[in-house]
Enzyme design. Structure first.
Site, PDB file in Angstrom:
ATOM      1  NE  ARG A 173      42.621  41.942  40.989  1.00  0.00           N
ATOM      2  CZ  ARG A 173      41.849  42.960  40.621  1.00  0.00           C
ATOM      3  NH1 ARG A 173      41.627  43.188  39.339  1.00  0.00           N
ATOM      4  NH2 ARG A 173      41.306  43.753  41.518  1.00  0.00           N
ATOM      5  CE  LYS A 182      39.499  40.834  30.847  1.00  0.00           C
ATOM      6  NZ  LYS A 182      40.522  41.852  30.653  1.00  0.00           N
ATOM      7  CG  ASP A 183      39.513  37.282  34.452  1.00  0.00           C
ATOM      8  OD1 ASP A 183      39.873  37.751  33.357  1.00  0.00           O
ATOM      9  OD2 ASP A 183      40.059  37.600  35.520  1.00  0.00           O
ATOM     10  CG  HIS A 215      50.520  36.430  36.385  1.00  0.00           C
ATOM     11  ND1 HIS A 215      49.891  37.587  36.790  1.00  0.00           N
ATOM     12  CD2 HIS A 215      51.143  35.936  37.475  1.00  0.00           C
ATOM     13  CE1 HIS A 215      50.137  37.783  38.071  1.00  0.00           C
ATOM     14  NE2 HIS A 215      50.887  36.786  38.508  1.00  0.00           N
ATOM     15  CG  HIS A 249      44.588  38.308  32.799  1.00  0.00           C
ATOM     16  ND1 HIS A 249      44.469  39.053  33.944  1.00  0.00           N
ATOM     17  CD2 HIS A 249      43.345  37.839  32.524  1.00  0.00           C
ATOM     18  CE1 HIS A 249      43.204  39.055  34.346  1.00  0.00           C
ATOM     19  NE2 HIS A 249      42.509  38.322  33.495  1.00  0.00           N
ATOM     20  CG  ASN A 261      50.358  47.244  35.452  1.00  0.00           C
ATOM     21  OD1 ASN A 261      50.285  48.390  35.028  1.00  0.00           O
ATOM     22  ND2 ASN A 261      50.566  46.211  34.661  1.00  0.00           N
ATOM     23  CE1 TYR A 265      50.697  43.378  35.984  1.00  0.00           C
ATOM     24  CE2 TYR A 265      49.674  43.345  38.145  1.00  0.00           C
ATOM     25  CZ  TYR A 265      49.576  43.450  36.765  1.00  0.00           C
ATOM     26  OH  TYR A 265      48.348  43.619  36.185  1.00  0.00           O
ATOM     27  CD  GLU A 275      42.532  42.994  27.761  1.00  0.00           C
ATOM     28  OE1 GLU A 275      41.424  42.563  27.381  1.00  0.00           O
ATOM     29  OE2 GLU A 275      42.665  43.777  28.691  1.00  0.00           O
ATOM     30  CD  GLU A 321      69.786  47.031  46.293  1.00  0.00           C
ATOM     31  OE1 GLU A 321      69.930  46.032  45.552  1.00  0.00           O
ATOM     32  OE2 GLU A 321      70.629  47.927  46.391  1.00  0.00           O
TER      33      GLU A 321
END
Length: 186
Positions: free
Chosen positions: A58, A168-169, A118, A61, A48, A131, A142, A28
């Site tokens: 990544r 952007k990051d 994260h 965020h 997502n 996630y 954001e 599970e």
């Protein structure tokens, strides 16, 4: 789904019980009742999924309130270094980093409450990450912290020279300059 405290209030690692036999395995990956028994009541509303190649980084965020998100993260294929930073003012772990190597093989999951930034880096040739979120994505809400903030000194598990980072990051602020309004609620 056994729950392990991390030392960061509200941040937990889940290691599901895997049942193996000659056909393969079964487990599970999520059960609301299991979380509820542990005192965690989260209603997830969005899943997502991202597929990335080695070196993709990544993050870090988050979304500002009222669109802040709790996330339950797991890896479907490959391996990642998952990284969170506590950005809840007044938290005993404010500004501290928690890292966890997660993979399709170890099946670990990370429950990240609202008030954490994260991100993750891809350690394997390919990684697929899923996630669950308890709030919908809202572009105008954001926020983020730069991956290479020297005050955080994050070990992403890859040489930063190999990192593949979005424009952007790469332009996100350092934590000291990051506008956020999360407050720790004991």
């Amino acid at each position: 789904m056994p729950l392990t405290a991390t030392g960061f209030p509200g941040l937990f690692v889940f290691e599901p019980v895997v049942h193996h036999d000659d056909r393969g395995y079964f487990f599970e990956s999520y059960n609301a009742n299991t979380l509820h028994k542990e005192g965690i009541d989260v209603a997830f509303v969005q899943d997502n999924q991202a597929r990335s190649t080695y070196g993709v980084l990544r993050g870090l965020h988050f979304q500002h309130a009222p669109y802040a998100q709790t996330k339950l993260i797991r890896v479907l294929e490959g391996s990642i270094m998952d990284v969170v930073v506590d950005i809840r003012k007044g938290s005993p772990t404010y500004g501290q980093v928690y890292c966890l190597e997660m993979s399709a093989e170890n099946r670990l999951q990370l429950l990240v409450p609202q008030g954490f930034a994260h991100g993750y880096s891809v350690l394997s040739p390919i990684a697929e990450v899923l996630y669950k979120c308890d709030n919908f994505y809202h572009k105008a809400s954001e926020g983020g912290i730069r991956y290479n903030d020297p005050a955080l000194n994050i070990d992403w598990g890859i040489p930063l020279a190999d990192a593949v980072i979005s424009p952007k990051d790469a332009e996100l602020p350092f934590l000291a300059d990051c506008p956020h309004h999360f407050t720790f609620q004991p």
